[in-house]
Design a protein around this motif. Sequence first.
Motif, PDB file in Angstrom:
ATOM      1  N   VAL B   6       2.578  -1.736   4.422  1.00 31.48           N
ATOM      2  CA  VAL B   6       3.932  -1.595   4.959  1.00 31.48           C
ATOM      3  C   VAL B   6       4.603  -2.941   4.749  1.00 31.48           C
ATOM      4  O   VAL B   6       4.098  -3.966   5.186  1.00 31.48           O
ATOM      5  N   CYS B   7       5.713  -2.942   4.033  1.00 26.34           N
ATOM      6  CA  CYS B   7       6.401  -4.206   3.783  1.00 26.34           C
ATOM      7  C   CYS B   7       6.967  -4.733   5.104  1.00 26.34           C
ATOM      8  O   CYS B   7       7.634  -4.001   5.832  1.00 26.34           O
ATOM      9  N   VAL B   8       6.677  -5.994   5.417  1.00 22.57           N
ATOM     10  CA  VAL B   8       7.203  -6.567   6.667  1.00 22.57           C
ATOM     11  C   VAL B   8       8.339  -7.552   6.382  1.00 22.57           C
ATOM     12  O   VAL B   8       8.767  -8.284   7.258  1.00 22.57           O
ATOM     13  N   ALA B   9       8.825  -7.564   5.130  1.00 24.14           N
ATOM     14  CA  ALA B   9       9.842  -8.554   4.775  1.00 24.14           C
ATOM     15  C   ALA B   9      11.195  -8.250   5.409  1.00 24.14           C
ATOM     16  O   ALA B   9      12.034  -9.128   5.522  1.00 24.14           O
ATOM     17  N   CYS B  10      11.446  -7.014   5.807  1.00 21.09           N
ATOM     18  CA  CYS B  10      12.660  -6.713   6.554  1.00 21.09           C
ATOM     19  C   CYS B  10      12.392  -5.494   7.430  1.00 21.09           C
ATOM     20  O   CYS B  10      11.416  -4.789   7.229  1.00 21.09           O
ATOM     21  N   PRO B  11      13.270  -5.234   8.407  1.00 25.89           N
ATOM     22  CA  PRO B  11      12.966  -4.163   9.365  1.00 25.89           C
ATOM     23  C   PRO B  11      12.917  -2.745   8.790  1.00 25.89           C
ATOM     24  O   PRO B  11      12.482  -1.835   9.473  1.00 25.89           O
ATOM     25  N   LEU B  12      13.325  -2.542   7.537  1.00 24.43           N
ATOM     26  CA  LEU B  12      13.234  -1.202   6.965  1.00 24.43           C
ATOM     27  C   LEU B  12      11.798  -0.710   6.893  1.00 24.43           C
ATOM     28  O   LEU B  12      11.518   0.470   7.033  1.00 24.43           O
ATOM     29  N   GLY B  13      10.858  -1.626   6.640  1.00 29.12           N
ATOM     30  CA  GLY B  13       9.446  -1.277   6.650  1.00 29.12           C
ATOM     31  C   GLY B  13       9.036  -0.247   5.617  1.00 29.12           C
ATOM     32  O   GLY B  13       8.386   0.755   5.931  1.00 29.12           O
ATOM     33  N   CYS B  14       9.380  -0.468   4.352  1.00 30.70           N
ATOM     34  CA  CYS B  14       9.030   0.480   3.290  1.00 30.70           C
ATOM     35  C   CYS B  14       7.507   0.579   3.134  1.00 30.70           C
ATOM     36  O   CYS B  14       6.804  -0.405   3.265  1.00 30.70           O
ATOM     37  N   GLY B  15       7.042   1.784   2.821  1.00 32.21           N
ATOM     38  CA  GLY B  15       5.642   1.977   2.482  1.00 32.21           C
ATOM     39  C   GLY B  15       5.439   1.608   1.025  1.00 32.21           C
ATOM     40  O   GLY B  15       6.146   2.105   0.159  1.00 32.21           O
ATOM     41  N   GLY B  31       7.052   1.957  -4.507  1.00 28.71           N
ATOM     42  CA  GLY B  31       7.460   2.362  -3.156  1.00 28.71           C
ATOM     43  C   GLY B  31       8.420   1.388  -2.506  1.00 28.71           C
ATOM     44  O   GLY B  31       9.081   1.717  -1.528  1.00 28.71           O
ATOM     45  N   ASN B  32       8.498   0.172  -3.034  1.00 23.87           N
ATOM     46  CA  ASN B  32       9.407  -0.823  -2.452  1.00 23.87           C
ATOM     47  C   ASN B  32      10.849  -0.489  -2.807  1.00 23.87           C
ATOM     48  O   ASN B  32      11.121   0.098  -3.857  1.00 23.87           O
ATOM     49  N   THR B  33      11.770  -0.875  -1.923  1.00 23.26           N
ATOM     50  CA  THR B  33      13.187  -0.598  -2.157  1.00 23.26           C
ATOM     51  C   THR B  33      13.860  -1.773  -2.848  1.00 23.26           C
ATOM     52  O   THR B  33      14.873  -1.620  -3.495  1.00 23.26           O
ATOM     53  N   CYS B  34      13.304  -2.971  -2.694  1.00 20.72           N
ATOM     54  CA  CYS B  34      13.967  -4.133  -3.275  1.00 20.72           C
ATOM     55  C   CYS B  34      12.938  -5.150  -3.776  1.00 20.72           C
ATOM     56  O   CYS B  34      11.739  -4.980  -3.553  1.00 20.72           O
ATOM     57  N   LYS B  35      13.422  -6.194  -4.407  1.00 14.83           N
ATOM     58  CA  LYS B  35      12.564  -7.210  -5.020  1.00 14.83           C
ATOM     59  C   LYS B  35      11.692  -7.941  -4.001  1.00 14.83           C
ATOM     60  O   LYS B  35      10.555  -8.311  -4.296  1.00 14.83           O
ATOM     61  N   ARG B  36      12.243  -8.170  -2.809  1.00 13.99           N
ATOM     62  CA  ARG B  36      11.478  -8.861  -1.772  1.00 13.99           C
ATOM     63  C   ARG B  36      10.187  -8.112  -1.471  1.00 13.99           C
ATOM     64  O   ARG B  36       9.168  -8.704  -1.154  1.00 13.99           O
ATOM     65  N   GLY B  37      10.267  -6.783  -1.548  1.00 14.04           N
ATOM     66  CA  GLY B  37       9.097  -5.955  -1.283  1.00 14.04           C
ATOM     67  C   GLY B  37       8.009  -6.199  -2.312  1.00 14.04           C
ATOM     68  O   GLY B  37       6.815  -6.226  -1.989  1.00 14.04           O
ATOM     69  N   GLU B  38       8.422  -6.367  -3.565  1.00 14.05           N
ATOM     70  CA  GLU B  38       7.450  -6.623  -4.625  1.00 14.05           C
ATOM     71  C   GLU B  38       6.770  -7.978  -4.393  1.00 14.05           C
ATOM     72  O   GLU B  38       5.555  -8.102  -4.478  1.00 14.05           O
TER      73      GLU B  38
HETATM   74  S1  SF4 Z   1      10.866  -3.461   0.165  1.00 12.39           S
HETATM   75 FE1  SF4 Z   1      12.802  -4.512   0.541  1.00 12.39          FE
HETATM   76  S2  SF4 Z   1      13.953  -3.014   1.749  1.00 12.39           S
HETATM   77 FE2  SF4 Z   1      11.814  -2.343   1.846  1.00 12.39          FE
HETATM   78  S3  SF4 Z   1      10.997  -3.326   3.719  1.00 12.39           S
HETATM   79 FE3  SF4 Z   1      10.554  -4.711   2.000  1.00 12.39          FE
HETATM   80  S4  SF4 Z   1      12.281  -6.141   2.021  1.00 12.39           S
HETATM   81 FE4  SF4 Z   1      12.913  -4.374   3.233  1.00 12.39          FE
END
Ligand code: SF4
Lengths: 422, 121
Positions: B6-15, B31-38
């Motif tokens: 579970v990405c913890v980089a922002c509150p969206l919490g993408c799987g 499964g990530n929504t943005c670059k930070r997730g990667e």
């Molecule tokens: S992948 Fe991007 S949008 Fe999704 S939780 Fe991580 S930082 Fe947030």
Amino acid sequence: MQNYDLVVIGGGPAGMAAALKAAECGVESIVVLERAETLGGILEQCIHTGFGLHYFGEELSGPEYASRFIELFKDTNIDIKLDTMVINVEPDEGKNIITAVSKAEGLVDYCAKAVILAMGCRERPRGALNIAGTRPAGIMTAGTAQKYVNIDGYMPGKKVVILGSGDIGLIMARRMTFEGAEVKVVCELMPYSSGLQRNIVQCLEDFNIPLRLSCTVIKIHGKDHLEGVTIANVDENRRPIMETAEYIECDTLLLSVGLIPENELSRSAGLQIDNITSGPIVNQDRETEFRGIFACGNVLHVHDLVDYVTGESQIAGAGAAKYIKGLADNDPEYINTKGINGVRYIVPQRINLNGDEDVKLYFRVGQVYRKANVKVTCGDVVISNKKKPKLAPGEMENVVIKQEQYKDFDRNSEIVIEIVEG
Amino acid sequence: MKRELVCVACPLGCGITVELSDSGEVLSVTGNTCKRGEAYAHSECTNPTRSLTSTVKVTGSTLPVVPVKSAGPIPKGKLIDCAVALRDVTVKAPVKIGDVVVKDILGTGVDIVATNIAEVK
Ligand code: SF4
Ligand SMILES: Cc1cc2nc3c(=O)[nH]c(=O)nc-3n(C[C@H](O)[C@H](O)[C@H](O)COP(=O)(O)OP(=O)(O)OC[C@H]3O[C@@H](n4cnc5c(N)ncnc54)[C@H](O)[C@@H]3O)c2cc1C
């Protein structure tokens, strides 16, 4: 009697953003009334990071987020009255009376053209729970413990059980661990957590703190001070399964069982309260049914992200400015918004079809959905139908309705949001 | 091998699903929504980090403690040790936001900075 164009009740992130926005829109005489000794509201005790990612594009702690707004007041002539508790609001269009008490000024009546309610929310207290056993010391809400540890520098206990998996409870599990406590278990009555996924990972899994779903505290042990609790799993009707009962030794029980908007003032003012949100009913400017009285932030509905509180409060501030300057629509044509099939509530609850801007409707679902559609309709018109990978009660969703769409909606219809599975 | 995060980089919490080679190299991230997730997925599978927030004692102020955070990410394995170290730190008022409270905590190269003010009593 002191006269102002705008009185803002509450100096948390909601009240601050609303007051600053109203000033920016040209309102000249504004006062913020705050019962605490500082501006910032609950953010002052939320020392973890995770605030401001949407609004500032960086990850700030609560006090840092608040200080960005507190700083902005220096360049305005907004009056700020701290240690000032509002005890009554008497709505009267254009000349509302707000009564407040403070040590410095005693009892004061303020007369205001417009009022913004921004009193925030509070935690559901322990009385709201039905747990058998004694009532020893050592049981408190997670937010109270947060204040003890982060503001007063005092640790309430060493062995902790947390009931409810709301975000404040999760955050406190990690916080108490950092300060040397042993957090034994987090029990959640529902089959899912109401907290954010990231908090389950960062605050529980990182420290191997177990999260037990469909589980509750059934008995409290200890005479003067808490000595332990009995926990048990619950069946689908949320009745405890006695065979699973288990005693856990602890000196502290934190309750994180939800937040409720603080609306005593709104109720006694005669405002209609939405049964689900526990906040007043508002239109897209966050104006209540009383003209010139607005509400924003957690007093309106409980937000998970302060960034959304700021955004919403700016809408209320701009709306109040429009009203004060006599630019508000005098013949609004309202239709209601309605959540069905899994949508628990929508804010705003009604929209004025003569509005001149796009409207964002915020809503929450009642259970977890995977790969479901959010369908928005008005009468026979399908406004949008979007697939979502995941919807959860802990996360607020939104849909946008364009002004050029809603201006032609049937005046006798309603806007419906629903979840369509499969 | 596959790892579910579970990405913890922002509150969206993408799987996020990460595909790893036998030697632990990241082959793909989905499964990530943005670059930070990667970036989070890479770091979580190779060198997991977290930011730390806590309080330290303050003397001569109206308040007994002042909140602090790590100025950058700290290796996950050192988080508790750093938190323990902070329990023994005391600073003197006045404190401003951003003041360095502990330099290079436990040799991580990361400073601990104040996140609120502490005014002199
Ligand atoms: S992948 Fe991007 S949008 Fe999704 S939780 Fe991580 S930082 Fe947030
Ligand atoms: C204990 C607790 C912990 C929280 N932790 C988090 C968190 O970790 N992360 C997160 O994103 N969100 C958290 N929240 C949600 C958080 O409240 C919101 O993100 C945000 O602070 C809401 O802003 P607000 O201005 O609406 O309310 P608040 O910040 O609650 O501000 C309301 C203000 O109004 C004042 N007030 C109330 N009644 C009166 C009155 N009658 N007269 C004068 N002043 C009055 C209060 O003193 C307060 O300063 C928490 C909420 C609570 C209750």
